[in-house]
Design an enzyme around this catalytic site. Structure first.
Site, short mmCIF file in Angstrom:
data_model
loop_
_atom_site.label_atom_id
_atom_site.label_comp_id
_atom_site.label_asym_id
_atom_site.label_seq_id
_atom_site.Cartn_x
_atom_site.Cartn_y
_atom_site.Cartn_z
N ASP A 161 83.63 24.98 7.16
CA ASP A 161 84.18 25.51 8.41
C ASP A 161 84.14 24.49 9.54
O ASP A 161 83.91 23.30 9.32
CB ASP A 161 83.42 26.78 8.81
CG ASP A 161 82.02 26.50 9.32
OD1 ASP A 161 81.40 25.52 8.84
OD2 ASP A 161 81.52 27.25 10.18
N GLU A 166 76.12 36.72 3.95
CA GLU A 166 77.41 37.07 3.38
C GLU A 166 78.56 36.39 4.10
O GLU A 166 79.66 36.29 3.56
CB GLU A 166 77.60 38.59 3.43
CG GLU A 166 77.41 39.23 4.79
CD GLU A 166 78.48 38.91 5.79
OE1 GLU A 166 79.65 38.82 5.38
OE2 GLU A 166 78.17 38.73 6.98
N SER A 173 81.58 27.04 15.89
CA SER A 173 81.53 27.27 14.46
C SER A 173 82.91 27.47 13.85
O SER A 173 83.76 26.59 13.92
CB SER A 173 80.61 28.45 14.15
OG SER A 173 80.42 28.60 12.76
N HIS A 174 83.17 28.63 13.28
CA HIS A 174 84.41 28.92 12.57
C HIS A 174 85.51 29.42 13.50
O HIS A 174 86.60 29.73 13.02
CB HIS A 174 84.14 29.97 11.49
CG HIS A 174 83.51 31.21 12.03
ND1 HIS A 174 82.22 31.22 12.54
CD2 HIS A 174 83.96 32.47 12.17
CE1 HIS A 174 81.93 32.43 12.96
NE2 HIS A 174 82.96 33.22 12.74
N LYS A 185 72.17 26.70 8.02
CA LYS A 185 72.97 26.83 6.81
C LYS A 185 73.76 25.54 6.63
O LYS A 185 73.98 24.80 7.59
CB LYS A 185 73.87 28.04 6.88
CG LYS A 185 74.67 28.24 8.15
CD LYS A 185 75.34 29.61 8.12
CE LYS A 185 76.08 29.90 9.43
NZ LYS A 185 75.20 30.45 10.45
N ASP A 228 82.07 23.65 12.02
CA ASP A 228 80.91 22.79 12.26
C ASP A 228 80.14 22.44 10.99
O ASP A 228 79.07 21.83 11.06
CB ASP A 228 79.97 23.42 13.29
CG ASP A 228 79.30 24.69 12.80
OD1 ASP A 228 79.89 25.40 11.95
OD2 ASP A 228 78.19 24.99 13.26
N ASP A 241 78.70 24.36 8.53
CA ASP A 241 77.55 25.09 8.00
C ASP A 241 77.93 26.23 7.06
O ASP A 241 77.05 26.86 6.47
CB ASP A 241 76.65 25.60 9.14
CG ASP A 241 77.35 26.57 10.09
OD1 ASP A 241 78.54 26.87 9.88
OD2 ASP A 241 76.70 27.01 11.06
N ARG A 242 79.21 26.50 6.90
CA ARG A 242 79.63 27.56 5.99
C ARG A 242 80.38 26.98 4.80
O ARG A 242 80.84 25.84 4.83
CB ARG A 242 80.51 28.58 6.72
CG ARG A 242 79.82 29.24 7.88
CD ARG A 242 80.69 30.30 8.52
NE ARG A 242 80.01 30.85 9.69
CZ ARG A 242 80.09 32.12 10.07
NH1 ARG A 242 80.79 32.98 9.38
NH2 ARG A 242 79.44 32.53 11.15
N ARG A 285 82.20 44.87 12.07
CA ARG A 285 82.11 44.43 10.68
C ARG A 285 81.55 45.57 9.84
O ARG A 285 80.52 46.16 10.18
CB ARG A 285 81.25 43.18 10.57
CG ARG A 285 81.99 41.98 11.13
CD ARG A 285 81.33 40.65 10.88
NE ARG A 285 82.25 39.58 11.24
CZ ARG A 285 81.89 38.38 11.64
NH1 ARG A 285 80.61 38.09 11.73
NH2 ARG A 285 82.79 37.47 11.95
#
Length: 537
Positions: free
Chosen positions: A273, A360, A112-113, A372, A275, A277-278, A492
């Site tokens: 991002d 978020e 991902s990111h 997403k 992949d 999805d963001r 987080r």
């Protein structure tokens, strides 16, 4: 011919919220990737003759693992494997392809990111037939198998050409190399008014962050919607993402932010991002938080053709601000609060209980796929801008004037020693019952709990999903440990304050007392030694 390769288990292959993520060097250990892929196939049924989708975000090791996965799939009885040309498929495009081609599932190769490169991160995620991430019962079965695996299967043969469209045979299985963009772009044209967007005369800047979204954004934004050449920045996917961190936030997409805050800013700015999805949404002079973006998209979705019949419901992850809940209340539709992880939304989408979902952490999507989808959010924003003729700033101000404003931020403490992070959370959980009624400055804790989710579709219960501290008046702070990193722990801390009328204040100033309360109640400095977060979004 099928070959059986003897192996021994690795003990660190438990999938997280988005599959198995480790450093590249870990995946390069003998039999490491092979063990995990074989464990996935051992844990799922009905493989004989079935279709499997394979693709990834183009990061370092993507091509090598795809070649391995193809041969293991052939040895395990799959009838057809669909692979994106070049080994590329964005996560939402993979979800769509699984659904469109009635595949049994798919292997999405991505972290991902997270950064990419020989010293960075890699990942493998299994998506099921609805196109969404495997539910916990499947990932639990995969993990159990990784602990007992003693062999993996493959077929004889060399690597195949991943760069030429068409079909080849591997063992008794057909491998089809497909255009990774075409089906996804066609789906977007059914959801949004491309003609209206083209006619609106908008200008924009899109940062693909040298990641997977580049080819998708170039085809859709520049070729089909007519935005000027060069609108898509960093549009070629690179194995190391150009040495950058492909996370679309204000830290890692700072150049885009500077463009959008400058005197010659285009109308609209966005990023995606690793992949795909963001998303990051910035208007001229106006950054829109992911929580606000979800609420604003939901409030205006009816302006796009694919959503003119209205929404069935809105779902958000628990740490996401409650802004979307206020939209759902006005629309008279359900609002769902789920744990972090898109798989929880999948049940609601499959059951027809929700249409738009968001997190978020910059993930937003709808029932068109079961992941997403960064570009989907960008296109819905463009559709809204075209339909209203308003700027991003005007849409945001109108929204807050109607619903009030949820001032919101997330503080990430990255690479915290796992023992320290676990101790902080254990200490906090141990004091939850004593916290209600406690005064911290001008704030009074009203309730404190460890979020548990009761899935309304299947009755399952997911516990320990994050500690919530709710203050009188609607403010809150949430603490949880992220499951997306590959080393140490990321703490987080989510901070939120609702204001019905004060809608144009500085976010940092509005959250200052909640930041102080978060440290006092959890002992962040005491437990971690950190005096400030690594990333604020």
């Amino acid at each position: 011919m099928i070959r059986t390769i003897e192996s021994t288990p690795y003990t660190d292959q438990k999938p997280g919220t988005s599959g198995l993520r480790k450093k590249v060097r870990v995946f390069q250990q003998p039999n490491y990737a092979e063990n995990f892929i074989q464990s996935v196939f051992d844990a799922i049924a009905d493989k004989d003759g079935a279709t499997l989708v394979i693709g990834g975000d183009g990061r370092f090791l993507n091509r090598e693992v795809i070649q391995v996965a193809i041969r293991i799939a052939a040895a395990n009885g799959f009838g057809r494997v669909l692979v994106g040309r070049g080994g590329l498929l964005s996560t939402p495009a993979a979800s769509h392809l699984i659904r469109k081609r009635s595949a049994l599932g798919g292997l999405v190769l991505s972290a991902s990111h997270n950064p990419g490169g020989p010293d960075e991160d890699f990942g493998i995620k299994y998506n099921v037939a609805n196109g969404g991430p495997a539910p916990e019962k499947v990932t639990d079965a995969i993990h159990a198998r990784t602990l007992t695996i003693d062999r993996w299967l493959t077929v004889e043969g060399g690597d195949i050409d991943l760069d030429t469209l068409g079909e080849v045979t591997v063992g008794d299985m057909t491998v089809e190399i497909v255009d990774p963009v075409a089906d996804y772009a066609a789906l977007m044209e059914t959801l949004f008014d491309f003609a209206a967007i083209r006619a609106a005369g908008l200008t924009m800047a899109f940062d693909a962050m040298s990641a997977i979204t580049g080819p998708y954004a170039t085809e859709i934004l520049e070729n089909r919607l007519g935005f000027a050449p060069g609108t898509v920045r960093n549009g070629t996917p690179l194995p190391d993402f150009g040495g950058h961190h492909p996370d679309p936030n204000l830290v890692h997409a700072h150049a885009l932010y500077e463009t959008m805050m400058g005197p010659d800013a285009p109308d609209f700015g966005a990023a995606s991002d690793g992949d795909g999805d963001r998303n990051l949404i910035i208007g001229r002079g106006r950054f829109v938080t992911p929580s606000d973006s979800l609420a604003m998209l939901a409030a205006n979705a009816h302006l796009a053709p694919g959503y003119r019949d209205g929404l069935k419901g809105i779902a958000r992850s628990m740490p996401t601000s409650a802004a979307a809940d206020r939209v759902a209340a006005k629309l008279g539709i359900p609002a769902f609060e789920t744990p972090t992880g898109w798989k929880f939304f999948g049940n609601l989408l499959d059951a027809g209980m929700a249409t738009i979902c968001g997190e978020e952490s910059a993930g937003t999507g709808s029932d068109h796929v079961r992941e997403k989808d960064g570009l989907w959010a960008v296109l819905l924003w463009l559709n809204i801008l075209a339909a209203t003729g308003k700027s991003v700033d005007a849409i945001a101000r109108d929204h807050w004037a109607t619903y009030g404003r949820n001032y919101y931020a997330r503080h990430d403490y990255e690479g915290v020693e796992s023992e320290r992070a676990d101790a902080l959370m254990a200490d906090l959980r141990g004091r939850l019952a004593m916290l209600p009624g406690t005064a911290i400055g001008d704030l009074t804790i009203e309730t404190a709990d460890d979020f548990a989710y009761h899935d309304p579709t299947d009755g399952s219960v997911s516990r320990n999903q994050g500690v919530r501290i709710l203050f009188a008046g609607g403010s809150r702070v949430v603490f949880r440990l992220s499951g997306t990193g590959t080393s140490g722990a990321t703490l987080r801390v989510y901070l939120e304050r609702y204001e019905a009328a004060r809608i144009d204040e500085d976010t940092g100033a509005m959250l200052a007392d909640i930041v102080a309360a978060a440290d006092e109640v959890a002992g962040i400095v005491r437990h971690t030694g950190r005096t400030e977060p690594d990333v604020v979004t």
